[in-house]
Design an enzyme around this catalytic site. Structure first.
Site, short mmCIF file in Angstrom:
data_model
loop_
_atom_site.label_atom_id
_atom_site.label_comp_id
_atom_site.label_asym_id
_atom_site.label_seq_id
_atom_site.Cartn_x
_atom_site.Cartn_y
_atom_site.Cartn_z
NE ARG A 130 -7.87 -43.43 15.18
CZ ARG A 130 -7.21 -44.17 16.05
NH1 ARG A 130 -6.35 -43.61 16.88
NH2 ARG A 130 -7.40 -45.47 16.08
CE LYS A 152 -12.21 -28.74 -2.84
NZ LYS A 152 -12.72 -28.57 -4.22
CD GLU A 194 -6.02 -23.35 -11.73
OE1 GLU A 194 -7.08 -22.77 -11.37
OE2 GLU A 194 -5.97 -24.55 -12.06
CE LYS A 235 -8.29 -22.85 -2.94
NZ LYS A 235 -7.70 -23.99 -3.62
CD GLU A 245 -16.23 -27.41 -4.65
OE1 GLU A 245 -15.02 -27.48 -4.40
OE2 GLU A 245 -16.74 -27.78 -5.72
NE ARG A 249 -12.37 -24.97 -1.67
CZ ARG A 249 -11.54 -25.54 -0.81
NH1 ARG A 249 -11.90 -25.74 0.44
NH2 ARG A 249 -10.32 -25.90 -1.18
CG ASN A 253 -14.80 -26.37 -9.24
OD1 ASN A 253 -13.63 -26.60 -8.95
ND2 ASN A 253 -15.82 -26.79 -8.51
CG HIS A 256 -11.31 -26.29 -12.83
ND1 HIS A 256 -11.03 -24.97 -13.04
CD2 HIS A 256 -10.24 -26.80 -12.16
CE1 HIS A 256 -9.84 -24.68 -12.52
NE2 HIS A 256 -9.34 -25.78 -11.99
CG HIS A 260 -11.52 -31.48 -14.30
ND1 HIS A 260 -12.29 -31.24 -13.18
CD2 HIS A 260 -10.26 -31.12 -13.96
CE1 HIS A 260 -11.53 -30.75 -12.22
NE2 HIS A 260 -10.29 -30.66 -12.67
CG HIS A 274 -5.01 -28.54 -13.83
ND1 HIS A 274 -6.23 -29.18 -13.87
CD2 HIS A 274 -5.19 -27.42 -13.07
CE1 HIS A 274 -7.10 -28.47 -13.16
NE2 HIS A 274 -6.49 -27.41 -12.66
N1 NAD Z 1 -5.72 -29.43 -3.46
C1 NAD Z 1 -6.18 -28.54 -4.30
O1 NAD Z 1 -6.98 -27.68 -3.95
C2 NAD Z 1 -5.68 -28.56 -5.71
C3 NAD Z 1 -5.99 -27.49 -6.56
C4 NAD Z 1 -5.46 -27.51 -7.85
C5 NAD Z 1 -4.65 -28.56 -8.26
N2 NAD Z 1 -4.38 -29.59 -7.40
C6 NAD Z 1 -3.52 -30.70 -7.80
O2 NAD Z 1 -2.23 -30.17 -8.07
C7 NAD Z 1 -1.55 -31.04 -8.96
C8 NAD Z 1 -0.81 -30.23 -9.99
O3 NAD Z 1 0.11 -29.40 -9.34
P1 NAD Z 1 1.37 -28.77 -10.11
O4 NAD Z 1 0.94 -28.21 -11.38
O5 NAD Z 1 2.06 -27.93 -9.12
O6 NAD Z 1 2.20 -30.09 -10.49
P2 NAD Z 1 3.47 -30.82 -9.87
O7 NAD Z 1 3.44 -30.84 -8.40
O8 NAD Z 1 3.55 -32.13 -10.57
O9 NAD Z 1 4.67 -29.92 -10.36
C9 NAD Z 1 4.93 -29.80 -11.74
C10 NAD Z 1 6.36 -30.17 -12.09
O10 NAD Z 1 7.22 -29.11 -11.69
C11 NAD Z 1 8.29 -29.61 -10.89
N3 NAD Z 1 8.61 -28.54 -9.96
C12 NAD Z 1 7.91 -28.15 -8.88
N4 NAD Z 1 8.45 -27.08 -8.32
C13 NAD Z 1 9.55 -26.77 -9.04
C14 NAD Z 1 10.52 -25.74 -8.97
N5 NAD Z 1 10.43 -24.78 -8.04
N6 NAD Z 1 11.50 -25.74 -9.88
C15 NAD Z 1 11.55 -26.67 -10.86
N7 NAD Z 1 10.67 -27.67 -10.99
C16 NAD Z 1 9.66 -27.71 -10.10
C17 NAD Z 1 7.75 -30.86 -10.26
O11 NAD Z 1 8.80 -31.74 -9.92
C18 NAD Z 1 6.88 -31.42 -11.38
O12 NAD Z 1 7.66 -32.13 -12.29
C19 NAD Z 1 -2.60 -31.97 -9.54
O13 NAD Z 1 -2.44 -33.25 -8.99
C20 NAD Z 1 -3.91 -31.37 -9.09
O14 NAD Z 1 -4.91 -32.33 -8.88
C21 NAD Z 1 -4.88 -29.60 -6.15
ZN ZN Z 2 -7.30 -25.92 -11.40
#
Ligand code: NAD
Ligand code: ZN
Length: 377
Positions: A130, A152, A194, A235, A245, A249, A253, A256, A260, A274
């Protein structure tokens, strides 16, 4: 805006949420301080590190060393790299691994990776027993400036991204800018969208600084840390004022809603990362604002110029496989969660650094704009 940081000087940004407040520590080679920081926050806690295969190769050993140096015992769970790990099946594996490792209330989950790992491990931490505490150690630029901050967490469902999740704030974020050195150039660039977003939303001076200094941000060192710190500060401030949000917040977006829809049209594939979709989305949001006579066209052109200069996509025709149809985009936009009673909510701009939430945009207006944009291509 503050002066660029000197390398090695960590910056701490606080996310002020009362009892759930936490620090984001930003700096070069800060991973080595992880164990010490955790031991100070949760003396005697054990840890389970959740990571992906790629990140594990680069960062797991150093993370374990940093924990061991502070006397913290740690186990690890490694999942496949990529968005497909944000699934029920992988979530189950992670939850069971945490239970098997006897991670209990008072212990910690450490999310070591990009946004995928942060969202997955954070959600597992919200669920197991939990609610377990967790620490974010973001390893992509996107994760350092965006996903690791704000609480999030989510996995995807076949109906859409991030549909199953929880708000669960970390107790600490350690953003080591040196970890980004191994990130593929395309990933870094996508995350940069971003960073630019923060300037566009509410900090015209920061956007101007990025226009002048983006090459140093890409190169690393003090300019990169400065860009991460400014992004995190914005942020953190927005999250502190509107954690769930219900208002402000939503500004995060920017780009976005269009973005999206473009990602969905590309099937969330490697055709469009993304951040690349967000670059296109921000260009469209500014062009749409200009069309609505909210801002001068030269401001929209300036946004497009900067994003193009760093190598991000700014034209729908540059999407590999071709631009989607306007009707398909409208359909996808209408399915997006930001739709209320038939009207579309967009983040629009009165200027660079002056964005606002516009909740009553007519779908017809958006359709006409998209048709015009697609015919220009
Ligand atoms: N929670 C939130 O507020 C929020 C906000 C924006 C995005 N997201 C989410 O984040 C995700 C995208 O995140 P991302 O772009 O970081 O993608 P990711 O976590 O898939 O990383 C991208 C790629 O880079 C590789 N990688 C990561 N760090 C590395 C490093 N230091 N050296 C070499 N390779 C590395 C990973 O293995 C992966 O293949 C999506 O699922 C999205 O929905 C969440
Ligand atoms: Zn984003």
């Amino acid at each position: 805006m503050t002066a660029p940081l000197r390398a090695k000087d960590p910056t701490a940004v606080t996310v002020a949420l009362g009892e759930r407040s936490y620090d984001i520590v930003i700096g070069n080679e800060q991973l080595s301080s992880l164990g010490r920081r955790i031991a100070a926050l949760r003396p005697g806690a054990k840890a389970a590190i959740v990571t992906d295969k790629t990140v594990g190769q680069y960062c797991l050993a150093a993370t374990e060393t940093a924990l061991a140096a502070a006397g913290i015992s740690a186990t690890s769970v490694t999942v496949a790299a990529g968005e497909s790990s944000k699934s029920f099946a992988v979530l189950e594996t992670v939850c069971e691994a945490l239970i098997a490792a006897r991670i209990e209330r008072g212990d910690l989950v450490i999310a070591l990776g990009g946004g995928v790992i942060g969202d997955l491990a954070g959600f597992a931490a919200a669920l197991v027993r939990r609610g377990l505490d967790y620490v974010q150690v973001p390893t992509t630029l996107l994760a350092q400036v965006d996903s690791s901050v704000g609480g999030k967490t989510a996995i995807d469902s076949p109906q859409g991204k991030n549909l199953i999740g929880a708000f669960h704030q970390p107790i600490l974020v350690v953003a080591d800018s040196a970890l980004l050195d191994t990130l593929p150039a395309r990933e870094f660039r996508a995350g940069y969208a971003e960073v630019a977003k923060y300037g566009l939303i509410a900090d015209a001076d920061f956007f101007a600084w990025l226009e002048a200094n983006w090459q140093q941000v890409f190169a690393g060192g003090g300019a990169r840390e400065h860009a991460i710190a400014v992004s995190c500060r914005m942020k953190a401030a927005i999250v502190a004022r509107d954690e769930r949000e219900t208002g402000e917040r939503a500004l995060l977006n920017l780009g976005h809603t269009f973005g999206h829809a473009l990602e969905a049209a590309a099937g969330f594939s490697d055709r469009l990362r993304h951040g690349e979709a967000i670059s296109l989305g921000m260009v469209l949001a500014f062009a749409f604002s200009a069309r609505l006579k909210l801002l001068a066209p030269d401001q929209a052109a300036r946004v497009e110029r900067h994003l193009a200069a760093v190598g991000l996509p700014t034209h729908l025709r540059s999407i590999p496989g071709g631009a989607p149809q306007a009707e398909r985009l409208i359909e996808l936009i209408a399915q997006d969660k930001k739709v209320r009673r038939g009207k579309l909510t967009f983040i629009l701009a009165r200027g660079i650094g002056d964005c606002f939430v516009a909740p009553h945009i007519e779908a017809d207006e958006v359709r006409a704009f998209l048709l015009e944009k697609l015919s220009e291509q």
